[in-house]
Design a protein around this motif. Structure first.
Motif, PDB file in Angstrom:
ATOM      1  N   LYS A 121       0.850  -1.195   0.000  1.00  0.00           N
ATOM      2  CA  LYS A 121       0.000   0.000   0.000  1.00  0.00           C
ATOM      3  C   LYS A 121       0.886   1.246   0.000  1.00  0.00           C
ATOM      4  O   LYS A 121       1.889   1.312   0.708  1.00  0.00           O
ATOM      5  CB  LYS A 121      -0.908  -0.015   1.232  1.00  0.00           C
ATOM      6  N   LEU A 122       0.521   2.227  -0.807  1.00  0.00           N
ATOM      7  CA  LEU A 122       1.231   3.503  -0.838  1.00  0.00           C
ATOM      8  C   LEU A 122       0.684   4.376   0.290  1.00  0.00           C
ATOM      9  O   LEU A 122      -0.104   5.301   0.089  1.00  0.00           O
ATOM     10  CB  LEU A 122       1.076   4.173  -2.201  1.00  0.00           C
ATOM     11  N   GLY A 123       1.102   4.061   1.482  1.00  0.00           N
ATOM     12  CA  GLY A 123       0.611   4.692   2.693  1.00  0.00           C
ATOM     13  C   GLY A 123       0.522   3.632   3.779  1.00  0.00           C
ATOM     14  O   GLY A 123       0.909   2.474   3.566  1.00  0.00           O
ATOM     15  N   PRO A 124       0.009   3.978   4.944  1.00  0.00           N
ATOM     16  CA  PRO A 124      -0.212   2.961   5.977  1.00  0.00           C
ATOM     17  C   PRO A 124      -1.143   1.868   5.460  1.00  0.00           C
ATOM     18  O   PRO A 124      -1.908   2.079   4.511  1.00  0.00           O
ATOM     19  CB  PRO A 124      -0.865   3.762   7.121  1.00  0.00           C
ATOM     20  N   ASP A 125      -1.085   0.719   6.074  1.00  0.00           N
ATOM     21  CA  ASP A 125      -1.864  -0.418   5.594  1.00  0.00           C
ATOM     22  C   ASP A 125      -3.367  -0.141   5.579  1.00  0.00           C
ATOM     23  O   ASP A 125      -4.104  -0.740   4.790  1.00  0.00           O
ATOM     24  CB  ASP A 125      -1.586  -1.651   6.460  1.00  0.00           C
ATOM     25  N   ALA A 171       5.775   8.246  -4.420  1.00  0.00           N
ATOM     26  CA  ALA A 171       4.605   7.884  -3.617  1.00  0.00           C
ATOM     27  C   ALA A 171       5.000   6.939  -2.493  1.00  0.00           C
ATOM     28  O   ALA A 171       4.510   7.051  -1.356  1.00  0.00           O
ATOM     29  CB  ALA A 171       3.541   7.239  -4.509  1.00  0.00           C
ATOM     30  N   TYR A 172       5.888   5.997  -2.783  1.00  0.00           N
ATOM     31  CA  TYR A 172       6.334   5.044  -1.761  1.00  0.00           C
ATOM     32  C   TYR A 172       7.127   5.766  -0.674  1.00  0.00           C
ATOM     33  O   TYR A 172       6.885   5.564   0.524  1.00  0.00           O
ATOM     34  CB  TYR A 172       7.181   3.953  -2.406  1.00  0.00           C
ATOM     35  N   ARG A 215       4.452   5.975   2.244  1.00  0.00           N
ATOM     36  CA  ARG A 215       4.756   4.755   2.986  1.00  0.00           C
ATOM     37  C   ARG A 215       5.847   4.983   4.031  1.00  0.00           C
ATOM     38  O   ARG A 215       5.769   4.479   5.143  1.00  0.00           O
ATOM     39  CB  ARG A 215       5.194   3.658   2.010  1.00  0.00           C
ATOM     40  N   LYS A 216       6.882   5.756   3.643  1.00  0.00           N
ATOM     41  CA  LYS A 216       8.024   5.960   4.526  1.00  0.00           C
ATOM     42  C   LYS A 216       7.993   7.292   5.269  1.00  0.00           C
ATOM     43  O   LYS A 216       8.844   7.536   6.129  1.00  0.00           O
ATOM     44  CB  LYS A 216       9.325   5.861   3.717  1.00  0.00           C
ATOM     45  N   GLY A 220      -2.899   5.930  -0.591  1.00  0.00           N
ATOM     46  CA  GLY A 220      -3.931   4.929  -0.342  1.00  0.00           C
ATOM     47  C   GLY A 220      -4.100   3.916  -1.458  1.00  0.00           C
ATOM     48  O   GLY A 220      -4.778   2.899  -1.272  1.00  0.00           O
ATOM     49  N   ARG A 221      -3.490   4.138  -2.613  1.00  0.00           N
ATOM     50  CA  ARG A 221      -3.540   3.148  -3.697  1.00  0.00           C
ATOM     51  C   ARG A 221      -2.505   2.050  -3.431  1.00  0.00           C
ATOM     52  O   ARG A 221      -1.498   2.282  -2.769  1.00  0.00           O
ATOM     53  CB  ARG A 221      -3.229   3.790  -5.046  1.00  0.00           C
TER      54      ARG A 221
END
Length: 542
Positions: free
Chosen positions: A99-103, A180-181, A185-186, A375-376
């Motif tokens: 996920k590009l963001g939290p799970d 995005a990652y 995500r990070k 979120g994607r």
């Protein structure tokens, strides 16, 4: 002006100074302003017939363009094909479930608005400019077949599909996915340097990171300015078709008209960029899609509908049948009877320009689609961006380009026209020409504004160290600078200068993109969602 107003103004500019990343902002601005200054001052008069033009900025740009396209065309072909493979492998592999963001993150925008914004920013203005012009150009001067034949028509659509299909969007995915990652995500700032953190570690915080961001800012601004120049030329052609401006053939009056067009549309873009992504940019993107759909449906119904449908499906089949060979065709064995009998001629004239243009746009589109893609999943990001915009581009070329080729085969005098005028010459052969021409011109304007405001926001984000909401004064600065560069390029060399700058700025950034692929692959494979294997279900006890 009251003291309160003065304090408020000082406060706004003080906040802007605090928000920028000085080691990125000032060198980037200096490089671009120096370009504008040299391009404006280093000009020589046009030579008399039979004389050679003295060396000036336009001659230098032309020489650079010739050298890169002839000597390094093969490099662009190889690198961009590698980006297509990278995007497909990541999207289809186990990495796609990340996920590009939290799970538990949810997408910020609906899927429809997401596609509208990335498509408008990604290539909307280019599609309107080249939708009829490129197929006509390839039909008259095809890469493989004899000119103005049925084989030439097939080549024309295939080349257009190649230039606007998977390859273009794979370039955007390389940068957009990495950003995005890193951001969603990070938790890193939305800045290009952080895409290389898995490869370079803490070194991205220093001079190396500054150089990466400076390269991205310069490439982005010149890539957007290229599109603004093309948009100004086509708005001029649309106004001429409506009887509201001088003909594009009158270069003196046209330059003045196009300067005014860029100034007016840049002013609108400044308003839009000040309202942010969720208001002005989102609204204009949705308006773009509605206007584009109206023009597309009208031309589909009023034009040669059956021919367009046949053209669409035939060209899709031919595209997939030949995608591997044409992706790596560097023109070593050109066809003698084609429009480009010299080795590498077609690739130098067209493909190298497109791959360079898309690469120069990659920081801009990458930052923008990363910004709107929280979120994607990685799979939705890669496969959605590869498939949906490509499919829309194919339909657009089948309708606009198919209509243009059908008219040319029927004897219409539309070959050899200025690229900016080709669309309106095709529309002139359809019913309700004034209305359709007006809608098409308005569509160019809205795409023009969207490219400028999105580009300004992205550049400001990069120049402020990844700030998602950069200060308004600097947004205005970059939007204005985009307009100045667009004007400079039009004045010193027109479409050749626009193409050259895209190709030149893409060269150093392509090396960064190769490193981004390596870093992204390493980062995704080390993600907890991949490292932690799901527990196997225990068999039920009897």
């Amino acid at each position: 002006m009251t003291s309160t107003d003065t304090e408020h103004r000082k406060s706004a500019f003080a906040k802007a100074r605090e928000a920028i990343a000085p080691r990125v902002f000032y060198p980037s601005a200096a490089i671009i302003l120096a370009f504008v200054l040299v391009g404006t001052l280093w000009q020589t008069p046009e030579p008399a017939e039979g004389e050679t033009k003295e060396t000036d900025f336009s001659v230098v740009l032309d020489n650079i363009n010739t050298w890169i396209t002839q000597k390094l065309g093969w490099y662009y072909l190889f690198v961009v094909f590698g980006f297509v493979v990278f995007a497909a492998v990541v999207g289809f592999s186990k990495l796609g479930r990340i996920k590009l963001g939290p799970d538990d993150a949810k997408p910020e925008f609906s899927r429809g608005s997401w596609f509208a914004m990335l498509f408008s920013a990604g290539m909307g203005i280019g599609l309107v400019f080249w939708g009829a012009a490129e197929p006509l150009a390839h039909y008259a001067t095809p890469p493989y077949a004899s000119p103005e034949t049925e084989a030439a028509a097939r080549d024309a659509m295939h080349a257009s599909f190649m230039h606007w299909g998977f390859h273009a969007w794979a370039i955007y995915i390389v940068v957009g996915l990495a950003l995005a990652y890193a951001t969603h995500r990070k938790g890193r700032p939305l800045s290009l340097r952080w895409t290389l953190e898995p490869l370079l570690g803490d070194r991205v915080r220093g001079t190396i990171g500054d150089l990466i961001d400076i390269t991205a800012v310069v490439a982005t601004l010149f890539g957007v300015a290229t599109s603004l120049g093309l948009g100004a030329q086509q708005i001029n052609a649309g106004l001429d078709a409506l009887g509201l401006a001088s003909s594009p053939e009158d270069s003196t009056q046209t330059n003045a008209t196009q300067i005014i067009i860029i100034a007016v549309v840049t002013s609108i873009a400044i308003w839009s960029v000040l309202t942010g992504v969720k208001k002005g940019i989102k609204w204009l993107s949705n308006i773009n899609m509605v206007l584009a759909a109206v023009v597309l449906v009208f031309v589909f119904i009023a034009g040669p509908t059956l021919f367009q449908l046949r053209e669409l499906f035939t060209s899709i089949g031919y595209y997939f049948q030949n995608i591997l060979s044409t992706s790596l065709d560097a023109g070593a064995y050109p066809a003698e009877n084609s429009g480009y009998p010299e080795a590498g001629g077609f690739q130098a004239a067209w493909t190298a320009f497109y791959w360079g243009w898309w690469i120069s746009w990659a920081p801009f589109v990458g930052v923008f689609i990363a910004r709107i893609s929280r979120g994607r999943t990685v799979r939705e990001f890669c496969l959605g961006i590869l498939a949906v915009p490509t499919a829309i581009s194919f339909v657009w070329f089948a309708v606009l380009g198919g209509t243009a080729i059908d008219q040319a085969q029927g004897g219409a005098d539309i070959l050899g026209l200025d690229e900016a005028s080709a669309l309106f010459a095709v529309l002139d052969g359809l019913p309700a020409t004034p209305l359709l021409t007006g809608l098409a011109t308005l569509l160019v304007v809205t795409f023009f504004v969207t490219s400028s405001d999105s580009g300004s926001l992205v550049i400001d984000t990069l120049a402020s160290g990844g700030n998602l909401e950069p200060p308004k004064p600097t947004r205005v600065f970059w939007a204005t600078l985009e307009g100045l560069v667009g004007i400079t390029l039009l004045v010193v060399g027109g479409i050749v200068a626009l193409q050259t700058v895209s190709i030149v700025t893409a060269l150093p950034f392509s090396l960064i993109m190769i490193a981004i692929c390596v870093a992204t692959w390493r980062g995704l494979n080390n993600d907890p969602a991949i490292k932690l294997k799901p527990k196997r279900k225990q068999p039920a006890k009897s």
